[in-house]
Design a protein around this motif. Structure first.
Motif, short mmCIF file in Angstrom:
data_model
loop_
_atom_site.label_atom_id
_atom_site.label_comp_id
_atom_site.label_asym_id
_atom_site.label_seq_id
_atom_site.Cartn_x
_atom_site.Cartn_y
_atom_site.Cartn_z
N ASP A 34 -18.99 66.99 23.57
CA ASP A 34 -18.56 65.72 24.14
C ASP A 34 -19.49 64.58 23.73
O ASP A 34 -19.04 63.44 23.52
CB ASP A 34 -18.49 65.83 25.66
N GLN A 35 -20.76 64.86 23.62
CA GLN A 35 -21.71 63.83 23.19
C GLN A 35 -21.42 63.38 21.76
O GLN A 35 -21.49 62.18 21.45
CB GLN A 35 -23.14 64.37 23.30
N TYR A 36 -21.08 64.33 20.89
CA TYR A 36 -20.72 63.97 19.52
C TYR A 36 -19.46 63.10 19.50
O TYR A 36 -19.37 62.13 18.73
CB TYR A 36 -20.50 65.23 18.67
N LYS A 85 -18.37 61.10 21.78
CA LYS A 85 -18.68 59.75 22.27
C LYS A 85 -19.41 58.93 21.21
O LYS A 85 -19.25 57.71 21.12
CB LYS A 85 -19.53 59.84 23.53
N ALA A 86 -20.21 59.60 20.40
CA ALA A 86 -21.02 58.90 19.40
C ALA A 86 -20.25 58.59 18.12
O ALA A 86 -20.62 57.69 17.38
CB ALA A 86 -22.25 59.74 19.06
#
Length: 282
Positions: free
Chosen positions: A19-21, A23-24
């Motif tokens: 999920d962090q990827y 968002k980025a």
């Protein structure tokens, strides 16, 4: 490029990392699902692709930063349905990471000649596919050796296959991973089933040459598997029966090298001697 990350019910922090990827970087899509195994995860990812090509990377492997661009360029240049690169085996710092230092050697095959070549590689990964090749193909859910059930179907659907000698895929060898079969009791049921399916398919459409080439590939699996010291007496009996059922056709196949035919004949007389020689020539 779109990057599809399939979280197959991971119990660790992978879902958060995915999920962090996303968002980025808007090119990243994340699919969260309950655990269904490797084939199910790949099948789910295939439902969401939107590009002309598709490429698979296993969760513990990685690729050269220029892999996708280079392979797409080859596909466009040669109007190829599949582009295959070489792989480098290792772990951590053992990877050389010098894929572009040497000149590339390109070989081109059709959907028959690829089966005659030693560059016929069973792995799903290290290949760029036209997405349309997957229109009626899924990987078998709940079965090990899923590549054995699948890759040959894609090869046979592909009018043109380009193979590059560049080592663009880095295959991380995990001693406790799925592929470390010589260190644990093997499951021979799924590979045998996969080869039976493949041979039966080519027999049904009267492609005897491809059937015999498939039997040759099956023979290699039998000889290599027989080396495993953890095979049960029953499993050895099964492999010997499979060996004898295809031996004649493999020996008659013109594409089988003489050294392999000799090895097959030695195995008929003494599997232990054959295993010793196989260890020496591999």
């Amino acid at each position: 490029i779109e990057i599809i990350l399939v979280d197959d019910g991971s119990p660790d922090k992978c879902p958060i990392i995915c999920d962090q990827y996303a968002k980025a970087d808007k090119r990243v899509k994340v699919i969260h699902k309950t655990n269904g195994g490797l084939s199910d995860a790949r099948n789910e990812g295939l439902k969401h692709i939107s590009g002309k090509y598709v490429f698979f990377v296993d969760s513990d492997d990685f690729i050269d930063r220029n892999t996708i661009k280079y392979m797409v360029d080859l596909a466009e240049k040669h109007c190829a349905d599949i582009v295959q690169c070489d792989r480098e085996l290792g772990n951590g710092d053992s990877f050389s990471m010098d894929a572009f230092q040497n000149k590339d050697q390109i070989n081109i095959y059709n959907n028959t000649t690829i089966f005659e070549s030693p560059q016929n590689q069973v792995t799903i990964w290290a290949k760029l596919y036209l997405s349309s090749l997957w229109s009626d193909i899924l990987m078998p859910v709940g079965k090990l050796n899923e590549d054995d059930y699948t890759t040959w179907k894609l090869y046979y659907k592909a009018p043109k296959i380009v193979v590059s000698s560049r080592k663009l895929y880095y295959n991380y060898i995990n001693p406790s991973g799925i592929c470390s079969t010589l260190k644990k009791a093997p499951n021979i049921t799924f590979p045998i089933e996969a080869y039976h399916e493949r041979i039966a398919f080519f027999d049904k459409i009267n492609e005897k040459h491809l059937s015999d080439l498939s039997k040759w590939r099956f023979m290699k699996y039998i000889l290599l598997s027989y080396r495993n010291q953890r095979l049960s007496t029953e499993q050895r009996s099964v492999l010997r029966n499979e060996f004898h059922s295809i031996r004649h056709d493999v020996l008659a196949c013109k594409n089988v090298p003489l050294i392999e035919k000799i090895l097959i004949m030695i195995f008929s007389l003494s599997p232990s001697v054959s295993n010793f020689l196989l260890n020496r020539i591999r």
